[in-house]
Design a protein around this motif. Structure first.
Motif, PDB file in Angstrom:
ATOM      1  N   ILE A 344       0.872  -1.182   0.000  1.00  0.00           N
ATOM      2  CA  ILE A 344       0.000   0.000   0.000  1.00  0.00           C
ATOM      3  C   ILE A 344       0.902   1.222   0.000  1.00  0.00           C
ATOM      4  CG2 ILE A 344      -1.663   1.382   1.272  1.00  0.00           C
ATOM      5  CD1 ILE A 344      -2.927  -1.041   2.393  1.00  0.00           C
ATOM      6  N   SER A 345       0.674   2.131  -0.963  1.00  0.00           N
ATOM      7  CA  SER A 345       1.411   3.396  -0.986  1.00  0.00           C
ATOM      8  C   SER A 345       0.441   4.502  -0.601  1.00  0.00           C
ATOM      9  CB  SER A 345       1.977   3.665  -2.382  1.00  0.00           C
ATOM     10  OG  SER A 345       2.792   2.573  -2.766  1.00  0.00           O
ATOM     11  N   GLU A 346       0.772   5.212   0.477  1.00  0.00           N
ATOM     12  CA  GLU A 346      -0.081   6.314   0.943  1.00  0.00           C
ATOM     13  C   GLU A 346       0.417   7.599   0.287  1.00  0.00           C
ATOM     14  OE1 GLU A 346      -2.953   6.851   2.882  1.00  0.00           O
ATOM     15  OE2 GLU A 346      -2.509   8.849   2.126  1.00  0.00           O
ATOM     16  N   THR A 347      -0.368   8.132  -0.631  1.00  0.00           N
ATOM     17  CA  THR A 347       0.102   9.293  -1.409  1.00  0.00           C
ATOM     18  C   THR A 347      -0.519  10.613  -0.936  1.00  0.00           C
ATOM     19  OG1 THR A 347      -1.639   9.290  -3.082  1.00  0.00           O
ATOM     20  CG2 THR A 347       0.205   7.779  -3.461  1.00  0.00           C
ATOM     21  N   ILE A 348      -1.511  10.567  -0.043  1.00  0.00           N
ATOM     22  CA  ILE A 348      -2.221  11.810   0.319  1.00  0.00           C
ATOM     23  C   ILE A 348      -1.652  12.434   1.597  1.00  0.00           C
ATOM     24  CG2 ILE A 348      -4.487  12.872   0.768  1.00  0.00           C
ATOM     25  CD1 ILE A 348      -4.351  11.624  -1.994  1.00  0.00           C
ATOM     26  N   PHE A 349      -1.501  11.654   2.642  1.00  0.00           N
ATOM     27  CA  PHE A 349      -0.994  12.194   3.912  1.00  0.00           C
ATOM     28  C   PHE A 349       0.348  11.550   4.246  1.00  0.00           C
ATOM     29  CE2 PHE A 349      -5.588  13.013   4.376  1.00  0.00           C
ATOM     30  CZ  PHE A 349      -5.516  14.386   4.583  1.00  0.00           C
ATOM     31  N   GLU A 350       1.263  12.347   4.809  1.00  0.00           N
ATOM     32  CA  GLU A 350       2.644  11.879   4.977  1.00  0.00           C
ATOM     33  C   GLU A 350       2.850  10.997   6.206  1.00  0.00           C
ATOM     34  OE1 GLU A 350       1.567  14.955   5.202  1.00  0.00           O
ATOM     35  OE2 GLU A 350       2.577  16.098   6.775  1.00  0.00           O
ATOM     36  N   ASN A 351       1.884  10.963   7.107  1.00  0.00           N
ATOM     37  CA  ASN A 351       2.125  10.224   8.347  1.00  0.00           C
ATOM     38  C   ASN A 351       0.936   9.330   8.690  1.00  0.00           C
ATOM     39  OD1 ASN A 351       3.555   9.513  10.618  1.00  0.00           O
ATOM     40  ND2 ASN A 351       2.728  11.185  11.861  1.00  0.00           N
ATOM     41  N   ARG A 352       0.441   8.625   7.660  1.00  0.00           N
ATOM     42  CA  ARG A 352      -0.789   7.892   7.897  1.00  0.00           C
ATOM     43  C   ARG A 352      -0.581   6.377   7.898  1.00  0.00           C
ATOM     44  NH1 ARG A 352      -6.805   9.466   5.602  1.00  0.00           N
ATOM     45  NH2 ARG A 352      -7.709   9.270   7.656  1.00  0.00           N
ATOM     46  N   LEU A 353       0.520   5.946   8.512  1.00  0.00           N
ATOM     47  CA  LEU A 353       0.768   4.503   8.581  1.00  0.00           C
ATOM     48  C   LEU A 353       1.014   4.080  10.026  1.00  0.00           C
ATOM     49  CD1 LEU A 353       3.033   4.190   5.389  1.00  0.00           C
ATOM     50  CD2 LEU A 353       0.696   3.357   5.633  1.00  0.00           C
ATOM     51  N   GLN A 354       0.495   4.867  10.969  1.00  0.00           N
ATOM     52  CA  GLN A 354       0.793   4.576  12.374  1.00  0.00           C
ATOM     53  C   GLN A 354       0.108   3.307  12.883  1.00  0.00           C
ATOM     54  OE1 GLN A 354       0.750   7.883  15.146  1.00  0.00           O
ATOM     55  NE2 GLN A 354       0.698   9.275  13.425  1.00  0.00           N
ATOM     56  N   HIS A 355      -0.938   2.886  12.178  1.00  0.00           N
ATOM     57  CA  HIS A 355      -1.633   1.659  12.589  1.00  0.00           C
ATOM     58  C   HIS A 355      -0.779   0.418  12.362  1.00  0.00           C
ATOM     59  CE1 HIS A 355      -2.758   3.357   8.707  1.00  0.00           C
ATOM     60  NE2 HIS A 355      -2.617   2.142   8.230  1.00  0.00           N
ATOM     61  N   VAL A 356       0.305   0.552  11.574  1.00  0.00           N
ATOM     62  CA  VAL A 356       1.153  -0.608  11.286  1.00  0.00           C
ATOM     63  C   VAL A 356       1.690  -1.202  12.588  1.00  0.00           C
ATOM     64  CG1 VAL A 356       3.396  -1.275  10.291  1.00  0.00           C
ATOM     65  CG2 VAL A 356       1.780   0.099   8.954  1.00  0.00           C
ATOM     66  N   THR A 357       2.179  -0.353  13.484  1.00  0.00           N
ATOM     67  CA  THR A 357       2.748  -0.842  14.749  1.00  0.00           C
ATOM     68  C   THR A 357       1.719  -1.676  15.504  1.00  0.00           C
ATOM     69  OG1 THR A 357       3.815   1.296  14.819  1.00  0.00           O
ATOM     70  CG2 THR A 357       4.015  -0.049  16.788  1.00  0.00           C
ATOM     71  N   GLU A 358       0.491  -1.177  15.565  1.00  0.00           N
ATOM     72  CA  GLU A 358      -0.537  -1.885  16.327  1.00  0.00           C
ATOM     73  C   GLU A 358      -0.964  -3.178  15.629  1.00  0.00           C
ATOM     74  OE1 GLU A 358       0.324  -0.037  18.896  1.00  0.00           O
ATOM     75  OE2 GLU A 358      -1.689  -0.327  19.703  1.00  0.00           O
ATOM     76  N   LEU A 359      -1.069  -3.134  14.280  1.00  0.00           N
ATOM     77  CA  LEU A 359      -1.415  -4.377  13.561  1.00  0.00           C
ATOM     78  C   LEU A 359      -0.312  -5.422  13.765  1.00  0.00           C
ATOM     79  CD1 LEU A 359      -2.910  -2.928  10.228  1.00  0.00           C
ATOM     80  CD2 LEU A 359      -4.156  -4.211  11.983  1.00  0.00           C
ATOM     81  N   ASN A 360       0.941  -4.968  13.759  1.00  0.00           N
ATOM     82  CA  ASN A 360       2.038  -5.916  13.993  1.00  0.00           C
ATOM     83  C   ASN A 360       1.967  -6.509  15.392  1.00  0.00           C
ATOM     84  OD1 ASN A 360       3.078  -5.738  11.432  1.00  0.00           O
ATOM     85  ND2 ASN A 360       4.690  -4.266  11.955  1.00  0.00           N
ATOM     86  N   ARG A 361       1.494  -5.720  16.365  1.00  0.00           N
ATOM     87  CA  ARG A 361       1.349  -6.252  17.722  1.00  0.00           C
ATOM     88  C   ARG A 361       0.299  -7.360  17.756  1.00  0.00           C
ATOM     89  NH1 ARG A 361      -0.455  -3.026  21.525  1.00  0.00           N
ATOM     90  NH2 ARG A 361       0.568  -4.244  23.097  1.00  0.00           N
ATOM     91  N   MET A 362      -0.597  -7.356  16.762  1.00  0.00           N
ATOM     92  CA  MET A 362      -1.611  -8.416  16.687  1.00  0.00           C
ATOM     93  C   MET A 362      -1.107  -9.607  15.857  1.00  0.00           C
ATOM     94  SD  MET A 362      -5.059  -6.113  16.182  1.00  0.00           S
ATOM     95  CE  MET A 362      -6.212  -7.484  16.453  1.00  0.00           C
ATOM     96  N   GLY A 363       0.154  -9.543  15.412  1.00  0.00           N
ATOM     97  CA  GLY A 363       0.718 -10.667  14.671  1.00  0.00           C
ATOM     98  C   GLY A 363       0.873 -10.442  13.184  1.00  0.00           C
ATOM     99  N   ALA A 364       0.538  -9.234  12.704  1.00  0.00           N
ATOM    100  CA  ALA A 364       0.718  -8.949  11.270  1.00  0.00           C
ATOM    101  C   ALA A 364       2.209  -8.819  10.970  1.00  0.00           C
ATOM    102  CB  ALA A 364      -0.011  -7.658  10.900  1.00  0.00           C
ATOM    103  N   ASP A 365       2.544  -8.929   9.676  1.00  0.00           N
ATOM    104  CA  ASP A 365       3.944  -8.812   9.252  1.00  0.00           C
ATOM    105  C   ASP A 365       4.013  -7.672   8.230  1.00  0.00           C
ATOM    106  OD1 ASP A 365       6.482  -9.056   8.270  1.00  0.00           O
ATOM    107  OD2 ASP A 365       6.339 -11.195   7.778  1.00  0.00           O
ATOM    108  N   ILE A 366       4.181  -6.464   8.736  1.00  0.00           N
ATOM    109  CA  ILE A 366       4.133  -5.276   7.862  1.00  0.00           C
ATOM    110  C   ILE A 366       5.371  -4.424   8.130  1.00  0.00           C
ATOM    111  CG2 ILE A 366       2.769  -3.256   7.150  1.00  0.00           C
ATOM    112  CD1 ILE A 366       0.344  -4.598   8.577  1.00  0.00           C
TER     113      ILE A 366
END
Ligand code: UD1
Length: 454
Positions: A344-366
């Motif tokens: 996923i490439s976020e092209t509109i806002f520069e800091n909109r990937l903060q959920h990655v840390t939390e998804l990884n805490r649930m076992g995601a690999d991002i």
């Protein structure tokens, strides 16, 4: 006057709320979710009602924390309003203040676009700069440059934008304005300012989002002359005054997309209505690319029939009709459980990937590389304690919780309540095991889900 303030239990210091959502994952969903009026339309249409000195009646207004704050700002400006259910009556015959209060504007960044109607109606406006927020810097120079092109004198002093109509003119002047980026907010500010300007305004490279069209349609109902909303060029022929209007807000395409994605992540057949399928075109394409089938059962209803395994995809967020940034986090939750690697490439806002840390805490690999998220699908997420850092990140974590093994405790609900009306009730009605409770750490109680329906 009825006050939205009383109707929202989380209004008092919502950031300090010790409530959390507990979600017991692994339950399929079934049925239909009722979609509320669009948050982003309701906010700007409410601001647009200040252009008119008569009564305006706005229907399908969602009950959200953001609307509560907008109501408080309107009251501080001396504007009268009442809300009964989803109907908002506004009378801005008397605006006693041209200065929007800093504390409230700071909370509700969308309120910056009050500068357009205040300047057009009163010839003067003071609105605090919105400042940065969790998802990015949120600059407003496109709004300001456009207003300057229309004859406004704009100065920024101590974080407050002071705008007035320059010279001895009583009205803003029509102008030809090119937006370097098709900003939704700037397009809306300039449409509102131009409705009461003298002469023709042409906005080029305008945002084409359905909420921009909704605002233009509302202004037209009040007597404004606007053509081309929904295309890249909007032409506005200014009129001396606007009149009373009744208007219905469009359904919230982002809420509808969130629930379609809830169907996808739980492998459930779910319907959403009412919707305008055309508003969800980029979302429908993406869901089909994931392998889901999407049916328009009626002219205003969509149904998702997902596959048991989602296909990995590469996608970037884009202005309408592309895939919306406001659904990027929710899509990432699904891709975290897809087969293969997605980007996923976020092209509109520069800091909109903060959920990655939390998804990884649930076992995601991002992994995140600049504005790109590289998502390697895993077979299972696991429930844990997570915190939503912004509105859509919170929704994404709730979706992840619906599919995760065990219980997810989601904190930071003031973000979710800004933009989703009755979020957990709507999910409960289609069978989700989700409940809002006092934080377990404070109550010391183990979660009990047996009392929930579904
Ligand atoms: C609106 C929506 C928000 C959505 C966004 C993009 C509302 C209340 N909010 O926000 O939910 O995520 O559109 O679809 O309607 N920019 C500038 N200068 C400006 C204005 C914007 O550089 O003067 C940049 C922003 O930093 C951002 C991009 O343009 O990178 C898009 O912003 P914009 O379309 O203005 O978003 P908002 O209107 O703030």
């Amino acid at each position: 006057m009825t006050s939205l303030l009383n109707s929202h239990s989380l209004l008092i210091a919502p950031e300090k709320s010790n409530l959390e959502l507990q979600i017991l994952g692994g339950y399929p969903l079934q049925g239909e979710v009722r979609i509320s009026g669009a948050k982003n339309s309701a906010l700007v249409v409410t601001a647009g009602a200040l252009l008119c000195p008569d009564d305006c009646c706005i229907r399908h207004v969602p009950s959200l924390l953001d609307m509560t704050w907008m109501g408080q700002i309107l009251s501080s400006l001396g504007v009268k309003w009442e809300k009964h259910g989803d109907v908002l009556d506004i009378n801005a015959s008397h605006i006693s203040q041209s200065a929007a209060p800093s504390e409230l504007v700071g909370r509700l960044r969308a309120s910056f676009f009050l500068i357009g109607p205040l300047l057009a109606r009163l010839g003067v406006a003071q609105v605090p700069l919105p400042g940065g927020c969790a998802i990015g810097a949120r600059p407003v120079e496109l709004h300001i440059r456009g207003l300057q092109a229309m004859g406004a004198d704009v100065q920024i002093k101590q974080g407050i934008v002071h705008a007035c109509i320059s010279g001895n003119k009583r009205r803003l002047q029509g102008a030809r304005i090119y937006l370097d980026f098709p900003s939704v907010g700037a397009t809306e500010t300039l449409i509102m300012a131009a409705t009461l300007a003298e002469g023709e305004t042409m906005i080029q490279n305008a945002a084409q989002e359905p909420e921009v069209v909704d605002l233009a349609n509302f202004c037209r109902t009040m007597g404004a002359k606007i053509q081309g909303a929904g295309t890249k060029t909007i032409a506005i022929s200014g009129v001396p005054s606007l009149h009373s209007a009744e208007y219905s807000i469009i359904p919230d395409r982002i809420e509808a997309g969130t629930f379609l994605l809830a169907g996808a992540i739980t492998h459930s057949q779910l319907s959403v209505a009412p919707v305008n399928p055309q508003h969800l075109i980029g979302v429908i394409d993406t869901l089909r690319a994931l392998g889901a089938a999407i049916f328009a059962d009626a002219s205003n209803r969509l149904r998702i029939v997902p596959k048991q395994q989602h296909v990995a995809i590469a996608i970037e967020t884009a202005p309408y009709p592309g895939f919306p940034t406001d659904l990027q986090a929710q899509l990432m939750a699904i891709l975290a459980l897809s087969q293969g690697s997605s980007i996923i490439s976020e092209t509109i806002f520069e800091n909109r990937l903060q959920h990655v840390t939390e998804l990884n805490r649930m076992g995601a690999d991002i992994r995140v590389r600049r504005s790109h998220a590289i998502i390697r699908g895993v077979s299972q997420l696991t429930g844990t304690e997570v915190v939503g850092t912004d509105l859509r990140a919170s929704a994404a974590l709730a979706l992840a919780g619906l599919a995760a093994d065990g219980i997810t405790s989601l904190k930071g609900l003031h973000h979710l309540d800004r933009g989703y009306e009755n979020f957990e009730q709507k999910l409960q009605q289609v069978g989700a095991k989700i409940q809002r409770v006092q934080s377990q750490a404070e109550s010391g109680k183990e979660p009990v889900f047996s009392t929930l329906h579904g």
